[in-house]
Write a protein that holds these residues in place. Structure first.
Motif, PDB file in Angstrom:
ATOM      1  N   ALA A  69    -146.232 -20.726  -3.052  1.00  0.00           N
ATOM      2  CA  ALA A  69    -145.579 -19.504  -2.837  1.00  0.00           C
ATOM      3  C   ALA A  69    -144.577 -19.600  -2.084  1.00  0.00           C
ATOM      4  O   ALA A  69    -143.480 -18.857  -2.568  1.00  0.00           O
ATOM      5  CB  ALA A  69    -146.741 -18.541  -2.568  1.00  0.00           C
ATOM      6  N   TYR A  98    -158.523 -14.373  -9.161  1.00  0.00           N
ATOM      7  CA  TYR A  98    -157.230 -13.801  -8.674  1.00  0.00           C
ATOM      8  C   TYR A  98    -156.244 -15.061  -8.229  1.00  0.00           C
ATOM      9  O   TYR A  98    -155.371 -15.338  -8.490  1.00  0.00           O
ATOM     10  CB  TYR A  98    -157.486 -12.849  -7.643  1.00  0.00           C
ATOM     11  CG  TYR A  98    -156.283 -12.477  -6.990  1.00  0.00           C
ATOM     12  CD1 TYR A  98    -154.960 -11.722  -7.773  1.00  0.00           C
ATOM     13  CD2 TYR A  98    -155.387 -12.877  -5.605  1.00  0.00           C
ATOM     14  CE1 TYR A  98    -153.597 -11.201  -7.458  1.00  0.00           C
ATOM     15  CE2 TYR A  98    -154.334 -12.420  -5.330  1.00  0.00           C
ATOM     16  CZ  TYR A  98    -153.375 -11.463  -6.155  1.00  0.00           C
ATOM     17  OH  TYR A  98    -152.177 -11.500  -5.688  1.00  0.00           O
ATOM     18  N   ARG A 102    -152.845 -16.856  -9.682  1.00  0.00           N
ATOM     19  CA  ARG A 102    -151.709 -17.111  -8.825  1.00  0.00           C
ATOM     20  C   ARG A 102    -151.363 -18.492  -8.980  1.00  0.00           C
ATOM     21  O   ARG A 102    -150.155 -19.081  -9.070  1.00  0.00           O
ATOM     22  CB  ARG A 102    -152.064 -16.766  -7.342  1.00  0.00           C
ATOM     23  CG  ARG A 102    -151.876 -15.345  -6.871  1.00  0.00           C
ATOM     24  CD  ARG A 102    -152.521 -15.085  -5.356  1.00  0.00           C
ATOM     25  NE  ARG A 102    -151.001 -15.616  -4.524  1.00  0.00           N
ATOM     26  CZ  ARG A 102    -151.167 -15.604  -3.275  1.00  0.00           C
ATOM     27  NH1 ARG A 102    -152.301 -15.264  -2.676  1.00  0.00           N
ATOM     28  NH2 ARG A 102    -149.992 -15.918  -2.779  1.00  0.00           N
ATOM     29  N   TYR A 105    -149.910 -19.513 -12.310  1.00  0.00           N
ATOM     30  CA  TYR A 105    -148.610 -18.959 -12.504  1.00  0.00           C
ATOM     31  C   TYR A 105    -147.635 -19.922 -11.766  1.00  0.00           C
ATOM     32  O   TYR A 105    -146.733 -20.399 -12.266  1.00  0.00           O
ATOM     33  CB  TYR A 105    -148.265 -17.659 -11.552  1.00  0.00           C
ATOM     34  CG  TYR A 105    -146.970 -17.237 -11.488  1.00  0.00           C
ATOM     35  CD1 TYR A 105    -146.058 -17.004 -12.339  1.00  0.00           C
ATOM     36  CD2 TYR A 105    -146.444 -17.371 -10.190  1.00  0.00           C
ATOM     37  CE1 TYR A 105    -144.662 -16.746 -12.246  1.00  0.00           C
ATOM     38  CE2 TYR A 105    -145.051 -17.333  -9.956  1.00  0.00           C
ATOM     39  CZ  TYR A 105    -144.235 -16.849 -11.143  1.00  0.00           C
ATOM     40  OH  TYR A 105    -142.904 -16.523 -10.815  1.00  0.00           O
ATOM     41  N   TYR A 106    -148.017 -20.535 -10.510  1.00  0.00           N
ATOM     42  CA  TYR A 106    -146.865 -21.482 -10.026  1.00  0.00           C
ATOM     43  C   TYR A 106    -147.070 -22.741 -10.621  1.00  0.00           C
ATOM     44  O   TYR A 106    -145.834 -23.413 -10.899  1.00  0.00           O
ATOM     45  CB  TYR A 106    -147.267 -21.751  -8.526  1.00  0.00           C
ATOM     46  CG  TYR A 106    -146.927 -20.634  -7.783  1.00  0.00           C
ATOM     47  CD1 TYR A 106    -145.930 -19.895  -7.505  1.00  0.00           C
ATOM     48  CD2 TYR A 106    -148.145 -19.844  -6.920  1.00  0.00           C
ATOM     49  CE1 TYR A 106    -145.432 -18.579  -6.855  1.00  0.00           C
ATOM     50  CE2 TYR A 106    -147.505 -18.506  -6.430  1.00  0.00           C
ATOM     51  CZ  TYR A 106    -146.662 -18.159  -6.252  1.00  0.00           C
ATOM     52  OH  TYR A 106    -146.145 -17.068  -5.579  1.00  0.00           O
ATOM     53  N   ILE A 138    -148.755 -10.131  -9.020  1.00  0.00           N
ATOM     54  CA  ILE A 138    -148.635 -11.486  -9.579  1.00  0.00           C
ATOM     55  C   ILE A 138    -148.607 -11.374 -11.021  1.00  0.00           C
ATOM     56  O   ILE A 138    -147.969 -12.196 -11.799  1.00  0.00           O
ATOM     57  CB  ILE A 138    -149.748 -12.334  -8.980  1.00  0.00           C
ATOM     58  CG1 ILE A 138    -149.936 -13.826  -9.729  1.00  0.00           C
ATOM     59  CG2 ILE A 138    -151.265 -11.941  -9.502  1.00  0.00           C
ATOM     60  CD1 ILE A 138    -148.763 -14.607  -8.919  1.00  0.00           C
TER      61      ILE A 138
END
Length: 143
Positions: A69, A98, A102, A105-106, A138
């Motif tokens: 992040a 959750y 995240r 996504y990365y 997110i």
């Protein structure tokens, strides 16, 4: 007989209490996560001060997620996705949807093939929907 049951109940409660307590490292990581939006460079410097070898599995997974992040916020990319894969496995095993969303996504920033990126983002979207989070930031990034 009653003493045995009381003892077993106390032991069980003690195990659960120890399992749910935040460690000092986890508390620090949580605080850094909250401050990430406003101070990504400072958080990156702070993460660099931690000795990853001293962290437990949960802390390492969170550390690697925050590391990605921070890199993303600073418009950089990690050298590879191996640490994020550790986070993905951990959050998947714990059913922390959750954090898994995240992480995915990365992870979607690493494949070169559009179909693999799409698959990761769809997984991330699905996992976010399974979570009870009301933090839609997110989800906005995923879309």
């Amino acid at each position: 007989m009653m003493n045995r049951y009381c003892f077993l109940i106390l032991i069980t409660l003690g195990v659960f209490a120890c399992d749910t307590q935040l460690t000092p490292y986890m508390e620090q990581l949580t605080q850094w996560d909250k401050a990430l939006e406003n101070n990504p460079e400072t958080i990156g410097d702070s993460l660099a001060t931690l000795n990853v070898a001293k962290l437990n599995k949960a802390e390492k997974a969170y550390y690697y997620l925050l590391e990605a992040a921070v890199a993303d916020k600073n418009l950089k990319q990690l050298k590879n996705d191996s640490t994020l894969l550790i986070s993905e496995r951990y959050y998947n095993s714990k059913k922390d949807y959750y954090a898994l969303a995240r992480t995915q996504y990365y992870l979607s920033k690493y494949p070169k093939e559009p179909q693999n990126i799409y698959k990761l983002l769809k997984k991330a979207e699905s996992n976010f929907e399974k979570s009870s989070s009301t933090n839609y930031h997110i989800l906005g990034l995923i879309y």
